[in-house]
Scaffold this motif. Sequence first.
Motif, PDB file in Angstrom:
ATOM      1  N   THR A   1       0.738  -1.134   0.079  1.00 35.14           N
ATOM      2  CA  THR A   1       0.050  -0.190  -0.017  1.00 35.14           C
ATOM      3  C   THR A   1       0.898   1.327  -0.078  1.00 35.14           C
ATOM      4  OG1 THR A   1      -1.928  -0.989   1.081  1.00 35.14           O
ATOM      5  CG2 THR A   1      -1.755   1.355   1.408  1.00 35.14           C
ATOM      6  N   ALA A   2       2.034   1.180   0.653  1.00 39.87           N
ATOM      7  CA  ALA A   2       2.922   2.266   0.886  1.00 39.87           C
ATOM      8  C   ALA A   2       3.568   2.632  -0.902  1.00 39.87           C
ATOM      9  CB  ALA A   2       4.167   2.159   1.768  1.00 39.87           C
ATOM     10  N   HIS A   3       3.822   1.696  -1.260  1.00 41.52           N
ATOM     11  CA  HIS A   3       4.236   1.599  -2.736  1.00 41.52           C
ATOM     12  C   HIS A   3       3.284   2.165  -3.814  1.00 41.52           C
ATOM     13  CE1 HIS A   3       6.342   0.662  -6.466  1.00 41.52           C
ATOM     14  NE2 HIS A   3       5.308   0.300  -6.932  1.00 41.52           N
ATOM     15  N   HIS A   4       1.944   2.004  -3.683  1.00 38.39           N
ATOM     16  CA  HIS A   4       0.917   2.637  -4.239  1.00 38.39           C
ATOM     17  C   HIS A   4       0.805   4.045  -3.771  1.00 38.39           C
ATOM     18  CE1 HIS A   4      -2.923   3.922  -5.643  1.00 38.39           C
ATOM     19  NE2 HIS A   4      -3.184   3.979  -4.341  1.00 38.39           N
ATOM     20  N   GLY A   5       0.927   4.326  -2.734  1.00 36.75           N
ATOM     21  CA  GLY A   5       0.872   5.868  -2.275  1.00 36.75           C
ATOM     22  C   GLY A   5       2.102   6.504  -2.757  1.00 36.75           C
ATOM     23  N   GLY A   6       3.076   6.012  -2.868  1.00 38.13           N
ATOM     24  CA  GLY A   6       4.291   6.731  -3.361  1.00 38.13           C
ATOM     25  C   GLY A   6       4.506   6.868  -4.771  1.00 38.13           C
ATOM     26  N   THR A   7       3.659   5.944  -5.560  1.00 39.64           N
ATOM     27  CA  THR A   7       3.850   5.778  -7.104  1.00 39.64           C
ATOM     28  C   THR A   7       2.781   6.045  -7.590  1.00 39.64           C
ATOM     29  OG1 THR A   7       3.399   3.433  -7.244  1.00 39.64           O
ATOM     30  CG2 THR A   7       5.775   3.994  -6.801  1.00 39.64           C
ATOM     31  N   GLY A   8       1.631   5.807  -7.126  1.00 43.71           N
ATOM     32  CA  GLY A   8       0.175   5.849  -7.750  1.00 43.71           C
ATOM     33  C   GLY A   8      -0.055   4.630  -8.860  1.00 43.71           C
ATOM     34  N   HIS A   9       0.817   3.684  -8.772  1.00 42.11           N
ATOM     35  CA  HIS A   9       0.536   2.430  -9.523  1.00 42.11           C
ATOM     36  C   HIS A   9      -0.789   1.897  -8.852  1.00 42.11           C
ATOM     37  CE1 HIS A   9       5.255   2.183 -10.496  1.00 42.11           C
ATOM     38  NE2 HIS A   9       4.642   3.089 -11.045  1.00 42.11           N
ATOM     39  N   PRO A  10      -1.627   1.427  -9.588  1.00 42.44           N
ATOM     40  CA  PRO A  10      -2.899   1.403  -9.165  1.00 42.44           C
ATOM     41  C   PRO A  10      -3.299  -0.052  -8.894  1.00 42.44           C
ATOM     42  CG  PRO A  10      -3.229   1.682 -11.442  1.00 42.44           C
ATOM     43  CD  PRO A  10      -1.756   1.970 -11.085  1.00 42.44           C
ATOM     44  N   ILE A  11      -2.464  -1.084  -9.502  1.00 47.51           N
ATOM     45  CA  ILE A  11      -3.118  -2.510  -9.342  1.00 47.51           C
ATOM     46  C   ILE A  11      -2.022  -3.243  -8.734  1.00 47.51           C
ATOM     47  CG2 ILE A  11      -4.086  -4.406 -10.551  1.00 47.51           C
ATOM     48  CD1 ILE A  11      -4.942  -2.402 -12.699  1.00 47.51           C
ATOM     49  N   ILE A  12      -2.289  -4.160  -7.743  1.00 44.90           N
ATOM     50  CA  ILE A  12      -1.442  -5.391  -7.100  1.00 44.90           C
ATOM     51  C   ILE A  12      -2.007  -6.676  -7.589  1.00 44.90           C
ATOM     52  CG2 ILE A  12      -0.291  -3.874  -5.506  1.00 44.90           C
ATOM     53  CD1 ILE A  12      -2.512  -5.286  -3.517  1.00 44.90           C
ATOM     54  N   ARG A  13      -1.336  -7.740  -7.530  1.00 45.26           N
ATOM     55  CA  ARG A  13      -1.734  -9.064  -7.375  1.00 45.26           C
ATOM     56  C   ARG A  13      -1.280  -9.744  -6.132  1.00 45.26           C
ATOM     57  NH1 ARG A  13       0.075 -13.679 -10.990  1.00 45.26           N
ATOM     58  NH2 ARG A  13      -0.376 -14.673  -8.781  1.00 45.26           N
ATOM     59  N   SER A  14      -1.848 -10.804  -5.740  1.00 53.53           N
ATOM     60  CA  SER A  14      -1.280 -11.830  -4.721  1.00 53.53           C
ATOM     61  C   SER A  14      -0.170 -12.487  -5.337  1.00 53.53           C
ATOM     62  CB  SER A  14      -2.363 -12.700  -4.288  1.00 53.53           C
ATOM     63  OG  SER A  14      -1.688 -13.505  -3.228  1.00 53.53           O
ATOM     64  N   VAL A  15       0.998 -12.763  -4.662  1.00 49.26           N
ATOM     65  CA  VAL A  15       1.910 -13.670  -5.284  1.00 49.26           C
ATOM     66  C   VAL A  15       2.318 -14.725  -4.031  1.00 49.26           C
ATOM     67  CG1 VAL A  15       3.209 -12.092  -6.695  1.00 49.26           C
ATOM     68  CG2 VAL A  15       3.741 -12.399  -4.242  1.00 49.26           C
ATOM     69  N   GLU A  16       0.849 -15.124  -3.442  1.00 54.74           N
ATOM     70  CA  GLU A  16       0.802 -16.166  -2.762  1.00 54.74           C
ATOM     71  C   GLU A  16       0.595 -17.285  -3.374  1.00 54.74           C
ATOM     72  OE1 GLU A  16       1.621 -16.561   0.902  1.00 54.74           O
ATOM     73  OE2 GLU A  16       2.518 -14.395   0.339  1.00 54.74           O
ATOM     74  N   PRO A  17       1.041 -18.595  -3.095  1.00 57.45           N
ATOM     75  CA  PRO A  17       0.834 -19.900  -3.704  1.00 57.45           C
ATOM     76  C   PRO A  17      -0.807 -20.115  -3.832  1.00 57.45           C
ATOM     77  CG  PRO A  17       2.543 -20.084  -2.244  1.00 57.45           C
ATOM     78  CD  PRO A  17       2.036 -18.985  -1.936  1.00 57.45           C
ATOM     79  N   GLY A  18      -1.094 -20.409  -4.992  1.00 54.71           N
ATOM     80  CA  GLY A  18      -2.563 -20.795  -5.069  1.00 54.71           C
ATOM     81  C   GLY A  18      -3.634 -19.346  -5.188  1.00 54.71           C
ATOM     82  N   GLU A  19      -3.185 -18.445  -5.036  1.00 54.38           N
ATOM     83  CA  GLU A  19      -4.013 -17.238  -5.371  1.00 54.38           C
ATOM     84  C   GLU A  19      -3.619 -16.612  -6.538  1.00 54.38           C
ATOM     85  OE1 GLU A  19      -3.319 -14.742  -1.879  1.00 54.38           O
ATOM     86  OE2 GLU A  19      -4.197 -16.084  -0.503  1.00 54.38           O
ATOM     87  N   ASP A  20      -4.764 -15.999  -7.064  1.00 53.45           N
ATOM     88  CA  ASP A  20      -4.526 -15.535  -8.517  1.00 53.45           C
ATOM     89  C   ASP A  20      -5.308 -14.335  -8.586  1.00 53.45           C
ATOM     90  OD1 ASP A  20      -7.000 -16.415  -8.564  1.00 53.45           O
ATOM     91  OD2 ASP A  20      -6.953 -17.513 -10.506  1.00 53.45           O
TER      92      ASP A  20
END
Length: 91
Positions: free
Chosen positions: A56-75
Motif C-alpha cells: 500500500t505504501a508503494h501505491h501511495g508513493g508511485t500511484g501504481h494502481p493494481i497489485i496482485r497476490s503472489v501467494e501460492p494458489g492465489e490469482d
Amino acid sequence: MTTCSHLDQIELLEPAGEVAGCEECLRTGGRWVHLRMCQTCGHVGCCDNSPGRHATAHHGGTGHPIIRSVEPGEDWSWCYEDELLFRLRPS
C-alpha cells in the motif's frame, strides 16, 4: 458489472522469478504476512496485515494502481483506485 478502469496500466502478470519476500522488509529485517506484486513495475511488498504495509505504501508513493497476490494458489488482483478485487484471465 463494475470493471477496473486501470487495466491499461498492467505491465506484468507474473513475478519475474522466485519471490524472496517483501523488498523493504528484507532490507530492514522486518516481517510480513502475505506478499503482493505491483502489476505496473513488479515491486513486491507486504500486505496490509503486515506491520510495514509496504504494498500500500508503494501505491501511495508511485500511484501504481493494481497489485496482485503472489501467494501460492492465489490469482486475484486489487485496484486501489477503483477499490475492486478481480481475476485476470489469460488471453
